[in-house]
Design a protein around this motif. Sequence first.
Motif, PDB file in Angstrom:
ATOM      1  N   PRO A 198      37.633  38.872  42.653  1.00 23.85           N
ATOM      2  CA  PRO A 198      38.468  39.528  41.630  1.00 23.85           C
ATOM      3  C   PRO A 198      38.622  41.034  41.857  1.00 23.85           C
ATOM      4  O   PRO A 198      38.952  41.750  40.945  1.00 23.85           O
TER       5      PRO A 198
ATOM      6  N   THR B 288      50.949  41.834  41.917  1.00 26.64           N
ATOM      7  CA  THR B 288      51.810  41.838  40.746  1.00 26.64           C
ATOM      8  C   THR B 288      51.871  43.205  40.070  1.00 26.64           C
ATOM      9  O   THR B 288      52.679  43.412  39.199  1.00 26.64           O
TER      10      THR B 288
ATOM     11  N   ARG C 112      39.838  33.512  44.810  1.00 27.43           N
ATOM     12  CA  ARG C 112      41.228  33.897  44.688  1.00 27.43           C
ATOM     13  C   ARG C 112      41.998  32.928  43.802  1.00 27.43           C
ATOM     14  O   ARG C 112      42.860  33.328  43.020  1.00 27.43           O
TER      15      ARG C 112
ATOM     16  N   ALA D  94      40.669  31.072  41.450  1.00 29.86           N
ATOM     17  CA  ALA D  94      40.097  30.852  40.125  1.00 29.86           C
ATOM     18  C   ALA D  94      39.949  32.096  39.272  1.00 29.86           C
ATOM     19  O   ALA D  94      39.917  31.997  38.050  1.00 29.86           O
ATOM     20  N   MET D  95      39.837  33.252  39.897  1.00 30.55           N
ATOM     21  CA  MET D  95      39.380  34.419  39.126  1.00 30.55           C
ATOM     22  C   MET D  95      40.505  35.369  38.764  1.00 30.55           C
ATOM     23  O   MET D  95      41.337  35.686  39.598  1.00 30.55           O
ATOM     24  N   PRO D  96      40.490  35.889  37.553  1.00 31.86           N
ATOM     25  CA  PRO D  96      41.411  36.970  37.208  1.00 31.86           C
ATOM     26  C   PRO D  96      40.974  38.257  37.905  1.00 31.86           C
ATOM     27  O   PRO D  96      39.844  38.367  38.367  1.00 31.86           O
ATOM     28  N   ARG D  97      41.889  39.195  37.908  1.00 31.63           N
ATOM     29  CA  ARG D  97      41.629  40.452  38.594  1.00 31.63           C
ATOM     30  C   ARG D  97      41.161  41.498  37.584  1.00 31.63           C
ATOM     31  O   ARG D  97      41.645  41.534  36.462  1.00 31.63           O
ATOM     32  N   PHE D  98      40.211  42.336  38.000  1.00 33.52           N
ATOM     33  CA  PHE D  98      39.793  43.433  37.134  1.00 33.52           C
ATOM     34  C   PHE D  98      40.896  44.482  37.068  1.00 33.52           C
ATOM     35  O   PHE D  98      41.776  44.531  37.913  1.00 33.52           O
ATOM     36  N   ARG D  99      40.777  45.326  36.047  1.00 35.86           N
ATOM     37  CA  ARG D  99      41.642  46.487  36.001  1.00 35.86           C
ATOM     38  C   ARG D  99      40.889  47.612  36.690  1.00 35.86           C
ATOM     39  O   ARG D  99      39.661  47.605  36.708  1.00 35.86           O
ATOM     40  N   ILE D 100      41.593  48.593  37.207  1.00 34.25           N
ATOM     41  CA  ILE D 100      40.931  49.603  38.028  1.00 34.25           C
ATOM     42  C   ILE D 100      39.791  50.293  37.289  1.00 34.25           C
ATOM     43  O   ILE D 100      38.688  50.468  37.832  1.00 34.25           O
TER      44      ILE D 100
ATOM     45  N   GLN E 126      38.045  49.183  34.761  1.00 33.72           N
ATOM     46  CA  GLN E 126      36.952  48.241  34.531  1.00 33.72           C
ATOM     47  C   GLN E 126      36.154  48.029  35.810  1.00 33.72           C
ATOM     48  O   GLN E 126      34.926  47.926  35.787  1.00 33.72           O
TER      49      GLN E 126
END
Lengths: 554, 357
Positions: free
Chosen positions: B242, B250, B319, B321-327, B329
Amino acid sequence: MSLEKPEADEAVVPADDAEDIAALLGENVIGREEHVNAPGFVVRPDAVQDTLSTLKDEAGYDHLSVVTAQEYENRYESIYHLKKYDDPTQEVSVVVPADKENPVSESGAGVFTTADWHEREAYDLVGIDYEGHPDLKRILLPETWQGHPLSMDYDQDQPQVVSLSEHANPLQDDYKDAESDTMFVNIGPHHPATHGVLHLKTTLDGEQVADVESDIGYLHRSEEQMAQNGTYRYQIMPYPDRWDYISAGLLNEYAYARAAEDLADIDVPEYAQVIRTMGAEMCRIAAHMLALATFALDVNGDFTATFMYAINDREQVQNLLEDLTGQRMMFNYFRLGGVVWDLPEPREEFFSKTRDFLDQLPESVEEYHDLLTSNEIFQMRTVDTGILPPEVAKDYGATGPVARGSGVDYDLRRDDPYGYYDELDWDVVTEDGCDNYARLLVRMREVEESAKIIEQCIDLLEDWPDEERTIQANVPRTLRPDDDTEIYRAVEAAKGELGIYMRADGTDKPARFKIRSPCFSNLQTLPEMAQGEYIPDMIAALGSLDIVLGEVDR
Amino acid sequence: MSLAPAQLFPEFVANALGLPGIAGEIVGALIAAFLVGNVMLTFTGVAGPWAKRKITAAFTDRIAVNRIGPFGLLIIPAAAVQLLAKELIIPEGADRPSYDLAPIVLPASALLGFAVIPMGNLGPINVQLADPEVGFALVFAFASIASISLVMAGYASNNKYSLLGGLRAVAQNLAYEIPLIVTAMSVVVFAGTLQTSGIVAAQQEALVTLGGITIPSWYAFVNPFAFLLFLTANMAEIGRNPFDIPEAPTEIVAGYQTEYSSAYFVLFYLGEFLHIFLGGAILTMAFLGGASGPGPESIGFVWFVVKIWAFFLFTQWCRAAMPRFRIDQLIEVGWKGMLVLSFANLVLTAVLVGVTV
């Protein structure tokens, strides 16, 4: 149950109200009109703000659905279609005539923020000048466009010069002086997260959004004008499919069917109503599945499994819709007075296929909760980001899951019933989170409610006696509604209140056909959600708005 | 250290060719490095156009490439031809030397890292190019050159998305490299050496024997906490979900590589995949007992390959399964969480080792 009921209500309630309202507005009113859906008050062009704020503050008309502009032989006219969020059957039309030679009218944007974009569109397409508007410029057409296409003196053959040098330099705002430390970024028109061709003029302060302005119109296809050139009976119905083209077609067709049937006083057989309701809810599931899928794409990144799972579920609905209508996206299944054909034979097979889908749906929804909503990183990303307070949502005329995610309990299926909805047992879903997470939850729960509706429709259809299966009322081959009748009617589409205003002029084609697109109003709230947030949050907020540019731009 | 064979791969080549002295060292090293480098490049060639698609497809209920060749394998040459035949577009205002160097530095840094990785035996050959005493420190040094490449690319592209991607890459690498290396130090405390072959050798003894199954003293079993920390920091280091925010398709289109096309684009992707495999190799070496596994020692290389591919599979799983962190965070998790935990782990390890030894 028929379409007559709400209309009958209105005929009684606002008639009482109308006198009160007229008294309330006092000398601003210079005339009266009667629209099919609501009483109309003709007001002076310099008293628009006063009128709107009186209606909003003192009579409770807090929802400006849409602003319709049109040109007559002797005048221009803007109509502000007002409703109440609490009871959308209470409607008022504020009719503002403007001078033929010098069409100037006061702007209502100071009272309803949503009027900003609607008046810009009216200026762009019809050419009315709104005095006091914060930033009156073209919205759908390029800034260099010559003339206003829906005005009477518009020359279709005039060449349009939209050269790059004449157009604004897209980087012009990219400045950096001693005080500001901002960066201007064009997000779009081509960008992975804009869900179509949308251009966000974004000013960044580091990674935070200092300002964002949506530039729309890239997908403008003159849908309104095309509808004005089609006959009521057959030629308009295929177009709605192409507004919100995310397989929400039947919901859009419902909007036209409802408006035109009320305009021409057509009854729809009950059997057809049930089929319509079932088909429309299937479309809602398909549309919400896509919203969920693309939202996962925005937050999780590409190649997320959730995207394909949701697409897979949507595929099941599309298969059902294909069985029902013969088409997967551009259905053209509704007809004025009913639907084009009955359920596919053998009926049992269709029913069992639909039941199979409904049976496995809870399992799928559970899986999305496992994959998305219960994931901690996902919650970090979506909870308390993209905040849209309920008052702001109302001010912008937000509807659908966007409004319901902000706790605004507004659903036309229940509040202004049509079709077979009020005979069925289902609930309006609202969430109080006001954030990206709440909007997603609303959609996921609405999918379950839609499934309940479909199930009840299936039960009804299964037991419907053979001889009473009337799919279409007896509607004349050519419809010519009475001259100068006007109507604004809306339905609850996948993204919110999809309304249509039509003015009949005695011919078989509408003189004015105006589409109230829910995405158009919803998209307008983006700066409210994005300012001060990080780019990823803005992308998530945009995703949670679930816009379809085909419907925004029409 | 008893297991570390005396003869490294370059010496083996020199001896096989019968070249003595300096000439033999140079020729042997070049040939050995060429072979190892090509094996790794082949892995990325398989991974990029084919394995990645197949794995993602399996996770997402699809089929993926299956038309060209058996299992769609011929998509690999097809993709290579297609990518190389594309036009190389260089944006106006690109900062030329660094714009061109960035895509070379990225794969080069990863390839350099493989120089000190002990990859086990393949028949009579001990596949390790060099075994310096500070090999473990060296491999991190090589691996972290990657962030320089990303910054170069981001800055030189003259594109705002690239710039944002480059900045994100720096912030991320800073925040996660320190926990990564501090956690790696706990391995050094255990093994008592910085020599890569020594670290692997130290993991060969049996930890416990349960019901006839011997569990080796891989550091993943000895200190699972350190293993998890290292795995997480490693994912951030190689920029995979993530933690894929330097690219974040995106949000910022493609980050630092937005303006790269054709051969440069291929080089970037080679570099990224090489770094995944290098990350897997470091993990294997430090925590998964290197090339050890059931069977004779002469097939150790096979186990090594299995392990790094398993790590590759893991990255693809995340890739899907996981959402991406925000910078912000991500930085917060790095500085406030990972760093503290990694130091705690180091102290814990030091105490454990001090007590037991």
